[in-house]
Design an enzyme around this catalytic site. Structure first.
Site, mmCIF file in Angstrom:
data_model
loop_
_atom_site.group_PDB
_atom_site.id
_atom_site.type_symbol
_atom_site.label_atom_id
_atom_site.label_comp_id
_atom_site.label_asym_id
_atom_site.label_seq_id
_atom_site.Cartn_x
_atom_site.Cartn_y
_atom_site.Cartn_z
ATOM 1 N NE ARG A 170 4.519 -28.843 -25.638
ATOM 2 C CZ ARG A 170 4.652 -28.822 -24.320
ATOM 3 N NH1 ARG A 170 3.639 -29.193 -23.551
ATOM 4 N NH2 ARG A 170 5.795 -28.427 -23.765
ATOM 5 C CE LYS A 224 -0.437 -28.967 -19.963
ATOM 6 N NZ LYS A 224 -1.157 -28.214 -20.987
#
Length: 404
Positions: free
Chosen positions: A375, A341
């Protein structure tokens, strides 16, 4: 100077406290009474009516703890105040029992406090049925592998948009030990305009149906569209992962409820403005939980995701990461999705293809914080990191003590 081996003993939950007391030979009856006295907790309530705040303050003092309130409460100059209950687990348990008989909504607070304290204890192993595929929660941290079948994913640039490449990548993740595969047919990167439900399903359908035939692990479908979710579930998908927490498409909660399928509800919002960051995030997630419960889902079937990278600045993402353990108090499994991210890129000044080490750090922190599922894009590397962190964190303190 004789210090008698003085040292600090880490005790984060009741089982650890009981083992520590047993090691010094305490009486079993005494252990039951004393264990909760060694565990300090701070429990926050927001915008509590003034008369309720007065009662909570009084009752916390009566059990030996305290309650922090706004300074103007003492002169009745506010209508409501945030309250921070400060005490040991034992004192908070006694408070919960006492307020169950009180008026002004305190009975609800008592029940909620008991539930919250329970959620802070180590979870027991249990089976989550994903439409015939079983996942064991509570024994180890599970790994969800990301499979983007999009031409414009922020992280892998459409590498798996080709059917053969997508299937090959999924099979590779299974070989590497993944527990769940999460398939997405639409990019959710910031400022992305999105695609139609028809186009999203066109991308998903061949890959999903092939994976359901070829791989043994549960398949999750990453979509916020009820129509896509319904087609995926009809095809046999095992989990729905909704980045808008059932709140974008008004039919989504009904669809997952009809199929009784586990659903991941993520926190999301437009913009990054918050009045109270964690409080606001919790309120959104509670609404998602209520929607799922209203359509027949409960307990482990509802998995919460703090939403790293969605509706948050880098600094806000970092704060949420530092407080991951707090999400356990919602009483549902927690999923962390921080892989590659922008939070990592902005913090380390790295491009997407250089964020593996930063991702591994977030995965290790996730294990320490007690999340249930992580995840990730890079399964092999993250799985090794998670297994090592699990071996340390999920090992029970004090079990190897050899008594006299």
């Amino acid at each position: 100077m004789q210090t008698y081996g003085m040292r600090w003993v880490t005790m984060d939950n009741l089982p650890e406290a009981k083992r520590a007391l047993a090691q010094i030979g305490s009486d079993p009856g005494g252990i039951a009474q004393m264990a909760g006295k060694g565990l300090g907790r701070a429990i926050k309530l927001e915008q509590v009516p003034l008369r309720v705040a007065h009662i909570l303050k009084q009752e916390m003092l009566s059990v030996g703890g305290d309650a922090a309130v706004h300074r103007d409460v003492i002169i009745n100059n506010v209508d409501a105040t945030d309250v921070m209950l400060l005490g040991t687990v034992r004192q908070l348990e006694r408070l919960a029992a006492k307020v169950l008989a009180q008026p002004f909504g305190l009975k609800t607070i008592g029940h909620a406090l008991k539930q919250l304290l329970s959620a802070l204890e180590p979870p027991k192993a249990r089976i989550l049925n994903c439409r015939g595929k079983e996942l064991t929660l509570g024994e180890r941290t599970l790994v969800m592998g990301i499979l983007n079948v999009t031409p414009d994913s922020f992280s892998d640039g459409g590498r798996f948009n080709n059917f053969e490449n997508a299937i090959s990548q999924a099979e590779r993740m299974v070989e590497e030990g993944v527990d769940i595969i999460d398939v997405g047919g639409e990019s959710t990167r910031p400022n992305y305009a999105g695609v139609s439900a028809e186009e999203e399903w066109r991308r998903l359908e061949p890959v999903l149906k092939t994976l359901l035939e070829r791989v043994a692990v549960p398949i999750s479908v990453d979509t916020y569209k009820a129509g896509v979710a319904a087609k995926a579930l009809e095809a046999g998908a095992h989990i729905i992962n909704d980045v808008w927490g059932l709140q974008k498409d008004p039919d989504m909660a009904r669809v997952v409820g009809d199929y009784k399928v586990p659903v991941i509800v993520m926190h999301n919002q437009n913009g990054t403005a918050y009045q109270h960051l964690m409080g606001d995030i919790f309120n959104v997630l509670r609404k998602s939980i209520e929607l799922a419960e209203a359509h027949g889902l409960s307990g482990d079937q509802i998995i919460v995701d703090p939403g790293i990278g969605f509706g948050k600045t880098t600094e806000q993402n970092l704060e949420v990461m530092s407080r991951l353990a707090e999400f356990k108090t919602l009483g549902h499994p927690v999923l962390l999705a921080a892989s590659r991210k922008s939070m990592i890129g902005n913090t380390l000044n790295l491009t997407v293809d250089e964020r593996l080490e930063g991702t591994l750090a977030t995965s290790a922190l996730g294990v320490v914080s007690g999340v249930d599922i992580i995840r990730v894009h890079d399964v092999k590397e993250n799985l090794r990191t998670i297994q090592m962190a699990d071996a340390i964190v999920r090992g029970q303190r004090g079990v190897h003590y050899v008594g006299a």
